[in-house]
Structure formats: C-alpha cells, structure tokens
Design an enzyme around this catalytic site. Structure first.
Site, PDB file in Angstrom:
ATOM      1  N   ARG A 124      -6.099   0.183 -38.080  1.00  0.00           N
ATOM      2  CA  ARG A 124      -7.047  -0.902 -37.798  1.00  0.00           C
ATOM      3  C   ARG A 124      -6.489  -2.224 -38.314  1.00  0.00           C
ATOM      4  NH1 ARG A 124     -12.992   0.243 -39.692  1.00  0.00           N
ATOM      5  NH2 ARG A 124     -13.393  -1.521 -38.300  1.00  0.00           N
TER       6      ARG A 124
ATOM      7  N   CYS B 197     -13.192  -5.635 -45.603  1.00  0.00           N
ATOM      8  CA  CYS B 197     -12.986  -4.459 -44.754  1.00  0.00           C
ATOM      9  C   CYS B 197     -13.584  -4.796 -43.395  1.00  0.00           C
ATOM     10  CB  CYS B 197     -13.616  -3.217 -45.388  1.00  0.00           C
ATOM     11  SG  CYS B 197     -15.379  -3.395 -45.754  1.00  0.00           S
TER      12      CYS B 197
END
Length: 273
Positions: A175, A231
C-alpha cells in the site's frame, strides 16, 4: 515519559481504572458484543467509531472527535486526570493504542496498554463479569498536549521541506508503494514518507517489547528526529506511535486524519514506486 505497555502480571487491579477497546473493522458490533459477554469488572467500553472517532466528519475514515466530545467521554467514564488507567483490546490490535493516544493528548500521563490483551487478563485471575459499568461522573478538565498532534497543515509543511521532521507510514509495504489499495480511492503515499508496517511491531500476535523492534525502528529513523506517523485512517498508526515512544523516540506526532484525509483534497499530491 513513563511506561507505555504493561504486562498483565504486573497490574494491580485494586488501584486501576479499566477501558475495554475491543473492536473489529470487519464487524463493527463485535467489540460491544464481547464487552456485554464478559469484561474486566468495572471496565468501561470505548467503541472505535462511536467514542474514539467522529464518523460525521470528512477528515479521513476515522476522524478524531472534537475536544468537547472527548471531554464528555472522559467525564462519563469516571476518569480523573491522575488516574492509573489500563486499556486493553484483544492483544496485538490497534484499538487500545488509539485510546491510549487520546488519553495522552488529553494529559492522562498514567495510562498504559495491557500488552497481552483480554485473553491473558482472564487467565491472570483479574475479576471478570458481564455487568455494564456505570461510573460516577467526574468534572475533570483535560490538559491538551498539542505537541503530539499533527494537523494537515503540519504535514503539508513537512512535505514542503519546511520542518525538520519526517513522515512514517504505518501501512503494509504494497500500500505504501501504491501497488495495492483495497480501501482508499487513490493508491500511493504522502510524498517523502518512509515506511514501517505496523504488523512488524508484533511477535506471536502481541507487541514485541524485547528490543528487536527498537533496532528495526532505529534503521528507519533516529530517536532524536521529529517523527509524524500516519496510516490509512489514523488507527493502525497509533500502535506505531506507542512503540516509538516506548523505544525512546521523544518527538512523535500522530496525523489522525492520515492518508484518507490527505487524499480528500483535490490537489493532493501522492507518490508511488
């Protein structure tokens, strides 16, 4: 700062206030069900989305509540600023760390995370029941620590090179690299960010406190550096924040809006490998 994590065997039940933060991102009602089935006697339940986030906001997928809402949460939970507080989830989850960070932000310096989680608590002989706690309302006033909060503006300044700090992305490497994005509409990372997958903080399903994580973190950042962690939605960055503090990083901030907030602006720049 004091300890961030505590082992269940070192907890004094009689001198402690408890917060149950069990939750599942896949089933948002699971934590409440678990609490109703059994929890530490006297524990209050904080739900990630009902208590520790304001889901009516648009600043990311788990936006931080306003200070007034947090103050009301602390007061109705029966907390006073000097209380010794133990927060638990199922162990190795990010939810207790989210609660711990919110408490740190509000000035609760005697809060710790039960590293092994609820399963170990039940085995340790700590009293358990299924009775919902009804704490005595307090009138505490938070002592907000803005030094651990990263606004979007601060992150923009860091990206522009106008601060001495670094950005640290807690998401999985694929990611971070922009190869795979199962949740957010735009793949990639905040420009210039480094990566430390929060799952690397664990060994055997719980957070690893034996020192190996410290050396891994030191390969990414220097303990004297200013570090802003993020995040996808600000949740899994919380344990990375907690572990940095546990391992001697003095200047750490949490960008609660995180990547999902960053990409919400039309002109947001992202990087990919």
């Amino acid at each position: 700062m004091g300890n961030v994590f505590v082992s269940v065997k070192d907890i004094d039940f009689g001198e402690t206030k408890w917060i149950d933060t069990r939750f599942s991102l896949q089933d948002v009602h699971e934590g409440q069900r678990k609490y109703e089935q059994s929890h530490v006697t006297g524990a209050v339940y904080w739900d990630l989305e009902q208590d520790m986030s304001d889901m009516t906001k648009t600043a990311g997928r788990h936006p931080m509540p306003e200070k007034e809402a947090l103050t009301n949460l602390f007061r109705k939970s029966g907390l006073s600023i000097g209380d010794h507080i133990v927060i638990y989830d199922d162990g190795g989850s990010p939810f207790a760390a989210r609660a711990w960070w919110l408490l740190q932000y509000a000035g609760f310096t005697n809060a710790v995370i039960a590293v092994e989680g609820f399963g170990a608590i039940t085995q340790a002989g700590i009293p358990i029941d299924s009775v919902a706690s009804v704490p005595v309302l307090t009138s505490m006033s938070p002592e907000w620590d803005e030094g651990i909060y990263a606004s979007r503006q601060l992150v923009e300044e860091t990206v522009a090179g106008n601060t001495a700090g670094i950005l640290l992305d807690a998401r999985a490497a694929e990611r971070y690299r922009g190869e795979k994005e199962p949740i957010d509409p735009i793949a990639g990372r905040i420009p210039g960010a480094l990566n430390f997958d929060w799952e690397q903080l664990k060994k055997g399903g719980i957070f690893d406190l034996d020192g190996s994580v410290k050396s891994q973190l030191a390969q990414v950042a220097d303990p004297s550096e200013e570090v802003t962690v993020y995040c996808g939605s600000g949740v899994t960055a919380a344990p990375l924040y907690a572990m940095l503090k546990h391992n001697g990083f003095d200047s750490v901030r949490l960008y609660v809006g995180s990547y999902s907030d960053w990409i919400s602006q039309k002109d947001a720049k992202v990087e990919k490998d």
